[in-house]
Design a protein around this motif. Structure first.
Motif, PDB file in Angstrom:
ATOM      1  N   VAL A 169       0.840  -1.206   0.000  1.00  0.00           N
ATOM      2  CA  VAL A 169       0.000   0.000   0.000  1.00  0.00           C
ATOM      3  C   VAL A 169       0.870   1.249   0.000  1.00  0.00           C
ATOM      4  O   VAL A 169       0.604   2.220  -0.735  1.00  0.00           O
ATOM      5  CB  VAL A 169      -0.946  -0.014   1.213  1.00  0.00           C
ATOM      6  N   ALA A 170       1.930   1.242   0.827  1.00  0.00           N
ATOM      7  CA  ALA A 170       2.816   2.410   0.877  1.00  0.00           C
ATOM      8  C   ALA A 170       3.505   2.623  -0.464  1.00  0.00           C
ATOM      9  O   ALA A 170       3.615   3.758  -0.960  1.00  0.00           O
ATOM     10  CB  ALA A 170       3.862   2.219   1.985  1.00  0.00           C
ATOM     11  N   THR A 171       3.975   1.516  -1.070  1.00  0.00           N
ATOM     12  CA  THR A 171       4.630   1.637  -2.373  1.00  0.00           C
ATOM     13  C   THR A 171       3.665   2.158  -3.433  1.00  0.00           C
ATOM     14  O   THR A 171       4.011   3.030  -4.248  1.00  0.00           O
ATOM     15  CB  THR A 171       5.186   0.274  -2.813  1.00  0.00           C
ATOM     16  N   ALA A 172       2.425   1.620  -3.418  1.00  0.00           N
ATOM     17  CA  ALA A 172       1.435   2.079  -4.390  1.00  0.00           C
ATOM     18  C   ALA A 172       1.096   3.552  -4.186  1.00  0.00           C
ATOM     19  O   ALA A 172       0.905   4.303  -5.155  1.00  0.00           O
ATOM     20  CB  ALA A 172       0.171   1.228  -4.282  1.00  0.00           C
ATOM     21  N   THR A 173       1.031   3.980  -2.914  1.00  0.00           N
ATOM     22  CA  THR A 173       0.728   5.391  -2.627  1.00  0.00           C
ATOM     23  C   THR A 173       1.833   6.297  -3.142  1.00  0.00           C
ATOM     24  O   THR A 173       1.572   7.333  -3.771  1.00  0.00           O
ATOM     25  CB  THR A 173       0.544   5.592  -1.115  1.00  0.00           C
ATOM     26  N   ILE A 174       3.082   5.881  -2.872  1.00  0.00           N
ATOM     27  CA  ILE A 174       4.218   6.683  -3.349  1.00  0.00           C
ATOM     28  C   ILE A 174       4.219   6.738  -4.869  1.00  0.00           C
ATOM     29  O   ILE A 174       4.454   7.799  -5.475  1.00  0.00           O
ATOM     30  CB  ILE A 174       5.539   6.094  -2.817  1.00  0.00           C
ATOM     31  N   GLY A 178       3.884  10.052  -7.087  1.00  0.00           N
ATOM     32  CA  GLY A 178       4.897  10.354  -8.087  1.00  0.00           C
ATOM     33  C   GLY A 178       4.314  10.477  -9.481  1.00  0.00           C
ATOM     34  O   GLY A 178       4.682  11.370 -10.248  1.00  0.00           O
ATOM     35  N   GLY A 179       3.368   9.565  -9.813  1.00  0.00           N
ATOM     36  CA  GLY A 179       2.728   9.637 -11.128  1.00  0.00           C
ATOM     37  C   GLY A 179       1.920  10.906 -11.295  1.00  0.00           C
ATOM     38  O   GLY A 179       1.940  11.529 -12.362  1.00  0.00           O
ATOM     39  N   ALA A 181       2.452  13.765  -9.733  1.00  0.00           N
ATOM     40  CA  ALA A 181       3.396  14.877  -9.861  1.00  0.00           C
ATOM     41  C   ALA A 181       3.974  14.937 -11.269  1.00  0.00           C
ATOM     42  O   ALA A 181       4.139  16.018 -11.848  1.00  0.00           O
ATOM     43  CB  ALA A 181       4.512  14.731  -8.831  1.00  0.00           C
ATOM     44  N   TRP A 182       4.282  13.745 -11.820  1.00  0.00           N
ATOM     45  CA  TRP A 182       4.828  13.715 -13.172  1.00  0.00           C
ATOM     46  C   TRP A 182       3.811  14.227 -14.179  1.00  0.00           C
ATOM     47  O   TRP A 182       4.161  14.971 -15.109  1.00  0.00           O
ATOM     48  CB  TRP A 182       5.240  12.295 -13.525  1.00  0.00           C
ATOM     49  N   LEU A 183       2.537  13.828 -14.013  1.00  0.00           N
ATOM     50  CA  LEU A 183       1.497  14.277 -14.937  1.00  0.00           C
ATOM     51  C   LEU A 183       1.319  15.789 -14.873  1.00  0.00           C
ATOM     52  O   LEU A 183       1.157  16.456 -15.903  1.00  0.00           O
ATOM     53  CB  LEU A 183       0.182  13.575 -14.620  1.00  0.00           C
ATOM     54  N   VAL A 184       1.346  16.353 -13.661  1.00  0.00           N
ATOM     55  CA  VAL A 184       1.204  17.807 -13.512  1.00  0.00           C
ATOM     56  C   VAL A 184       2.387  18.517 -14.169  1.00  0.00           C
ATOM     57  O   VAL A 184       2.224  19.506 -14.899  1.00  0.00           O
ATOM     58  CB  VAL A 184       1.100  18.177 -12.024  1.00  0.00           C
ATOM     59  N   HIS A 185       3.594  17.994 -13.910  1.00  0.00           N
ATOM     60  CA  HIS A 185       4.785  18.607 -14.508  1.00  0.00           C
ATOM     61  C   HIS A 185       4.729  18.519 -16.018  1.00  0.00           C
ATOM     62  O   HIS A 185       5.015  19.496 -16.738  1.00  0.00           O
ATOM     63  CB  HIS A 185       6.039  17.899 -13.973  1.00  0.00           C
ATOM     64  N   ASP A 186       4.346  17.346 -16.564  1.00  0.00           N
ATOM     65  CA  ASP A 186       4.311  17.165 -18.012  1.00  0.00           C
ATOM     66  C   ASP A 186       3.211  18.019 -18.644  1.00  0.00           C
ATOM     67  O   ASP A 186       3.362  18.487 -19.775  1.00  0.00           O
ATOM     68  CB  ASP A 186       4.077  15.680 -18.325  1.00  0.00           C
ATOM     69  N   ARG A 187       2.117  18.239 -17.906  1.00  0.00           N
ATOM     70  CA  ARG A 187       0.980  18.990 -18.465  1.00  0.00           C
ATOM     71  C   ARG A 187       1.244  20.488 -18.494  1.00  0.00           C
ATOM     72  O   ARG A 187       0.902  21.182 -19.466  1.00  0.00           O
ATOM     73  CB  ARG A 187      -0.285  18.682 -17.654  1.00  0.00           C
ATOM     74  N   PHE A 188       1.847  21.032 -17.446  1.00  0.00           N
ATOM     75  CA  PHE A 188       1.949  22.484 -17.311  1.00  0.00           C
ATOM     76  C   PHE A 188       3.351  23.037 -17.580  1.00  0.00           C
ATOM     77  O   PHE A 188       3.490  24.216 -17.885  1.00  0.00           O
ATOM     78  CB  PHE A 188       1.507  22.914 -15.908  1.00  0.00           C
ATOM     79  N   PHE A 189       4.397  22.236 -17.450  1.00  0.00           N
ATOM     80  CA  PHE A 189       5.754  22.775 -17.550  1.00  0.00           C
ATOM     81  C   PHE A 189       6.580  22.135 -18.666  1.00  0.00           C
ATOM     82  O   PHE A 189       7.762  22.427 -18.794  1.00  0.00           O
ATOM     83  CB  PHE A 189       6.493  22.599 -16.215  1.00  0.00           C
ATOM     84  N   VAL A 190       5.958  21.264 -19.460  1.00  0.00           N
ATOM     85  CA  VAL A 190       6.687  20.596 -20.535  1.00  0.00           C
ATOM     86  C   VAL A 190       5.863  20.679 -21.812  1.00  0.00           C
ATOM     87  O   VAL A 190       4.643  20.517 -21.787  1.00  0.00           O
ATOM     88  CB  VAL A 190       6.976  19.115 -20.181  1.00  0.00           C
ATOM     89  N   ASP A 191       6.542  20.927 -22.917  1.00  0.00           N
ATOM     90  CA  ASP A 191       5.901  20.957 -24.220  1.00  0.00           C
ATOM     91  C   ASP A 191       6.702  20.059 -25.152  1.00  0.00           C
ATOM     92  O   ASP A 191       7.916  20.211 -25.277  1.00  0.00           O
ATOM     93  CB  ASP A 191       5.855  22.391 -24.766  1.00  0.00           C
TER      94      ASP A 191
END
Length: 375
Positions: A169-174, A178-179, A181-191
């Motif tokens: 559960v802890a691993t899945a939560t992390i 992380g996923g 955070a990556w989606l937010v970064h890829d959506r708003f700060f990466v083109d």
């Protein structure tokens, strides 16, 4: 998105090694698997009909003249709340206009895309992934009852299972955090730039000054001599002179007798000691993204990446073009590019500045000034 999987026993006989597949046709020992996915080639979307470690089969409308050409594919596997995108270089080996089938063979089946694609195929074969459409699910095995009709209990085993479940559960939560955070970064700060960049020698292009047919072409012309002539549609013959004497000229694509449009590059000229740069063709709406980019990462097929920035003169020239057609931009690398990479393709990712970056820089500057005054 990056997914890794260590189990390769279900693909390629458990050896985990793949032989290089010539990009001519899909081999028979790599059967196609029918699972939902889509592919993007040159900005056009195609529906996936089959996928293997050696290539893919697609359906859709495509130009038959693309057969034999290399293209960068973006494979998308849809899930409920996200999608897995894998970029891979392929060669279009067959197009059937009758049924709309397109066959693409991967140029390098063992390239950096292999771990992600192999994980998806292995999971689908093993039944771990039971739905690839609206829901991402896993196949759960029910607990087997004991002979007396009650589940067997074991104090030590139960404790270990509890600890194991907690770790899962802890691993899945992390992983979920992380996923996200990556989606937010890829959506708003990466083109992402759809078209790949190509390593070329720095220089400039001699373009056609009017639409017509190339009537004369001389790459060895000296300064002031005619480099090429165009027989315009109006009947006139227009000539363009070589602008330098110590430069090298190569064809930009059109050959003698070819038909060109106004503004189309005919010759590329460069100095003998000119460095290597990257040249990319972008849509006009991406010019501002290139201009304000915090950095532009160029990643080659072997996984090597370099940081570049858009050449200001190239951006200014492109911004003055009002035709609305795609434009060529020069990208200058932060470090020199090895001569062996001339002609190679690279995938581009534009990194934008964080909205609070200037504020952080101001805070750091104020703190540094405060400490300096105390000392």
């Amino acid at each position: 998105m990056s997914i890794t999987h260590a189990d390769t026993s279900q693909i390629d006989g458990g050896s985990g090694r793949l032989h290089h597949v010539p990009a001519t046709s899909l081999p028979s020992d790599h059967p196609m698997m029918e699972l939902p996915f889509a592919a993007e080639i040159d900005g056009r979307q195609y529906q996936g009909a089959g996928v293997s470690l050696a290539g893919v089969k697609l359906t859709g409308l495509a130009d038959p003249n693309l057969v034999g050409h290399d293209r960068l594919l973006r494979l998308s596997f849809p899930f409920e709340a996200f999608q897995l995108a894998i970029a891979v270089e392929g060669r279009i080996t067959d197009i059937n206009p009758g049924n709309g089938e397109i066959e693409v063979t991967f140029i390098d089946p063992t390239g950096p895309h292999l771990p992600q694609l192999r994980h998806v195929l292995n999971s689908y074969i093993a039944g771990d992934v039971v739905s690839m459409g609206r829901v991402l699910g896993v196949a759960l095995q029910p607990n087997k009852p004991s002979k007396g009709g009650k589940q067997a209990t074991n104090g030590g085993g139960g404790a270990l299972r509890t600890i194991g479940n907690g770790l899962l559960v802890a691993t899945a939560t992390i992983a979920l955090i992380g996923g996200a955070a990556w989606l937010v970064h890829d959506r708003f700060f990466v083109d992402h730039v759809v078209a790949p960049a190509r390593v070329e020698t720095a220089g400039r292009a001699l373009t056609a000054i009017d639409a017509g047919q190339i009537d004369y072409l001389d790459t060895e012309a000296s300064m002031g001599e005619v480099a090429f002539s165009i027989r315009a549609t109006s009947g006139e013959t227009l000539s363009v002179a070589m602008p330098c004497d110590d430069c090298t000229a190569i064809s930009a694509g059109p050959e003698l007798g070819a038909t060109v449009q106004a503004g189309q590059p005919v010759l590329k000229i460069s100095q003998a000691d000119a460095p290597l740069i990257l040249k990319v063709r972008v849509e006009p709406e991406q010019l501002y993204s290139l201009a304000e980019a915090r950095g532009i990462e160029a990643r080659f097929a072997d996984g090597t990446s370099i940081t570049t920035h858009a050449d200001e003169a190239s951006l200014s020239s492109a911004a003055a073009d009002t035709s609305g057609r795609p434009l060529f931009i020069d990208l200058v690398p932060e470090a020199s590019i090895d001569a062996g990479r001339a002609g190679q393709l690279a995938r581009l990712t534009i990194e934008r500045d964080y909205p609070f970056a200037n504020g952080l820089d101001g805070i750091r500057g104020a703190i540094a000034t405060k400490f300096a005054s105390v000392e």
